[in-house]
Enzyme design. Structure first.
Site, PDB file in Angstrom:
ATOM      1  N   SER A 188      86.937 -15.970  48.299  1.00 47.48           N
ATOM      2  CA  SER A 188      87.702 -16.726  49.291  1.00 47.48           C
ATOM      3  C   SER A 188      89.214 -16.587  49.131  1.00 47.48           C
ATOM      4  O   SER A 188      89.966 -16.896  50.052  1.00 47.48           O
ATOM      5  CB  SER A 188      87.328 -18.217  49.239  1.00 47.48           C
ATOM      6  OG  SER A 188      87.792 -18.818  48.049  1.00 47.48           O
ATOM      7  N   LYS A 212      92.196 -22.873  45.900  1.00 42.08           N
ATOM      8  CA  LYS A 212      92.702 -22.490  47.216  1.00 42.08           C
ATOM      9  C   LYS A 212      94.225 -22.567  47.190  1.00 42.08           C
ATOM     10  O   LYS A 212      94.833 -23.040  46.234  1.00 42.08           O
ATOM     11  CB  LYS A 212      92.178 -23.437  48.311  1.00 42.08           C
ATOM     12  CG  LYS A 212      90.679 -23.625  48.368  1.00 42.08           C
ATOM     13  CD  LYS A 212      89.948 -22.431  48.932  1.00 42.08           C
ATOM     14  CE  LYS A 212      88.435 -22.682  49.008  1.00 42.08           C
ATOM     15  NZ  LYS A 212      87.693 -21.492  49.467  1.00 42.08           N
TER      16      LYS A 212
END
Length: 278
Positions: free
Chosen positions: A42, A119
């Protein structure tokens, strides 16, 4: 008799040494740095599957989330930070706390599952966030984007979970070249980083998110392959992340391996050792 006493004392000393070593390691991991393996794609290309880094826990201060978790479902071991330090949860504050900056790559606890996620911090408290036609808009203004060629990788199983990449150039056979478009995104505070795109999908067109006070909005750099704040927690995303759920900032990759195990030395990525995370 003296021989038995010496043997007994040696055993006790060995046990004490092990206990002290574990306590020191636990304190070090709780207060300073926490090891973290990148399990998914990701955050490509900033972070690749198999990258190993230490999370700087001193960057934002301490909360219940600073306590280490031990998740080994295969062995029936699932000890979460909440089990150890849950008494400190609930006020969304931190000890010696400092505010994260937009663009930081952050490890945090998922507000529902308790799992550790990594993230990029996109939205600060009070911000409005929206994605229009694949372009990130912050407080009504589109971020600066510059096309920067492509990101290429081999179509093969990656990491211990044997994940296969998604490709912009359609279905790719084993050993083929998987391609994604690359752009350089510059956030309002001047932080620039690469983002990847695979194709048009729902996450490229979102409503307007208003980040609540004491919360943050996160997105993956591999924009079309990231379950992040664009998805609500109940839908498999992370939603808005409370301040107290931040664990620390990722500053530098220490080691990287493209294989199933770090012991497979022929899969080591020497060019990523000690690489700064930007």
């Amino acid at each position: 008799m003296a021989e038995k006493e010496k043997t007994g004392n040696a055993f006790v000393e060995t046990v004490k040494t092990i206990v002290y070593a574990l306590l020191i390691a636990g304190v070090f991991r709780t207060l300073f740095f926490q090891p973290f393996w990148i399990p998914s794609g990701s955050m490509k290309e900033t972070l690749l599957i198999g990258d190993f880094l230490f999370v700087n826990k001193m960057a934002y201060g301490y909360s219940y989330a600073s306590c280490p978790s031990l998740m080994l479902p295969r062995f029936g071991i699932e000890i979460d930070a909440m089990d150890v330090c849950g008494v400190f949860d609930g006020d969304n504050t931190r000890l010696f706390g400092s505010e994260p900056e937009r663009g930081d790559v952050v490890v945090f606890r998922h507000p529902v599952s308790g799992r550790d996620y990594i993230k990029r911090l996109i939205g600060l408290p009070g911000d409005t966030i929206q994605v229009k036609a694949g372009v990130l808009n912050i407080n009504g203004t589109p971020v600066e984007l510059r096309d920067d060629g492509t990101f290429e990788e081999e179509m093969t199983a990656q990491g211990p979970q044997r994940l296969r990449p998604r490709c912009e150039n359609g279905p790719v056979g084993e050993g083929g070249t998987c391609i994604k478009s690359r752009q350089i995104e510059t956030l309002p505070n001047g932080v620039s980083h690469a983002i990847l795109n695979i194709g048009d999908q729902q996450s490229d067109r979102t409503g307007v998110y208003t980040v609540p006070e004491g919360h943050y909005f996160f997105m993956g750099d591999n924009r079309d392959n990231s379950a992040d704040s664009r998805l609500a927690q109940q839908a498999g995303g992370v939603g808005f992340v409370p301040y107290e759920n931040l664990i620390g900032r990722a500053d530098r990759i220490m080691f990287s391996s493209a294989g199933r195990s770090m012991l497979f030395f022929w899969t080591w990525r020497g060019d990523r050792f000690f690489k700064a995370v930007k």
